[in-house]
Design a protein around this motif. Structure first.
Motif, PDB file in Angstrom:
ATOM      1  N   LYS A 142      22.764  20.421  27.364  1.00  0.00           N
ATOM      2  CA  LYS A 142      22.245  20.584  28.720  1.00  0.00           C
ATOM      3  C   LYS A 142      22.689  21.941  29.238  1.00  0.00           C
ATOM      4  N   THR A 171      14.026  19.072  13.769  1.00  0.00           N
ATOM      5  CA  THR A 171      12.785  19.738  14.171  1.00  0.00           C
ATOM      6  C   THR A 171      11.724  19.683  13.079  1.00  0.00           C
ATOM      7  N   VAL A 203      16.031  18.778  25.691  1.00  0.00           N
ATOM      8  CA  VAL A 203      15.431  18.348  24.427  1.00  0.00           C
ATOM      9  C   VAL A 203      13.908  18.441  24.508  1.00  0.00           C
ATOM     10  N   LYS A 204      13.319  18.035  25.633  1.00  0.00           N
ATOM     11  CA  LYS A 204      11.859  18.126  25.798  1.00  0.00           C
ATOM     12  C   LYS A 204      11.389  19.572  25.725  1.00  0.00           C
ATOM     13  N   ILE A 205      12.134  20.466  26.359  1.00  0.00           N
ATOM     14  CA  ILE A 205      11.766  21.889  26.346  1.00  0.00           C
ATOM     15  C   ILE A 205      11.822  22.434  24.926  1.00  0.00           C
ATOM     16  N   VAL A 243      18.886  17.432  17.070  1.00  0.00           N
ATOM     17  CA  VAL A 243      17.446  17.208  17.004  1.00  0.00           C
ATOM     18  C   VAL A 243      16.906  17.715  15.680  1.00  0.00           C
ATOM     19  N   LYS A 274      11.580  20.791  22.059  1.00  0.00           N
ATOM     20  CA  LYS A 274      10.493  20.234  21.253  1.00  0.00           C
ATOM     21  C   LYS A 274       9.146  20.853  21.626  1.00  0.00           C
ATOM     22  N   HIS A 275       8.950  21.173  22.899  1.00  0.00           N
ATOM     23  CA  HIS A 275       7.701  21.791  23.346  1.00  0.00           C
ATOM     24  C   HIS A 275       7.547  23.213  22.784  1.00  0.00           C
ATOM     25  N   GLU A 277      18.174  15.482  28.583  1.00  0.00           N
ATOM     26  CA  GLU A 277      16.831  14.976  28.279  1.00  0.00           C
ATOM     27  C   GLU A 277      15.773  16.063  28.468  1.00  0.00           C
ATOM     28  N   SER A 278      15.865  16.809  29.562  1.00  0.00           N
ATOM     29  CA  SER A 278      14.902  17.899  29.816  1.00  0.00           C
ATOM     30  C   SER A 278      15.052  19.016  28.792  1.00  0.00           C
TER      31      SER A 278
END
Length: 75
Positions: free
Chosen positions: A31, A20, A41-43, A18, A45-46, A38-39
């Motif tokens: 993971k 950033t 990566v979302k975490i 990723v 990025k958040h 997927e989760s």
């Protein structure tokens, strides 16, 4: 910010590279226990304030502070 490059082993996607921030090294996201890629990566990025996710930076700073305190006690 990108994040479309995957690392594959034996035909299975094991983590994602990723971007950033522009012109910086990427972050490798995997993971975890009960967390999909997927989760995860979302975490990540958040949690971005700088290049590295903030919880990771805080953990590193605490560990560094702790190591310094221990070193001072040994002296």
């Amino acid at each position: 910010m990108g994040g479309r490059i995957f690392l594959v082993e034996a035909g299975e996607i094991i983590d994602k590279i990723v971007d950033t921030k522009q012109d910086t090294k990427p972050v490798y996201v995997s993971k975890g226990h009960m967390v999909s890629l997927e989760s995860a990566v979302k975490i990540v990025k958040h949690c971005l304030i700088r290049r590295i996710p903030e919880p990771t930076l805080q953990a590193h700073e605490l560990a560094t502070d702790h190591r310094i305190l221990l070193a001072d006690k040994v002296k």
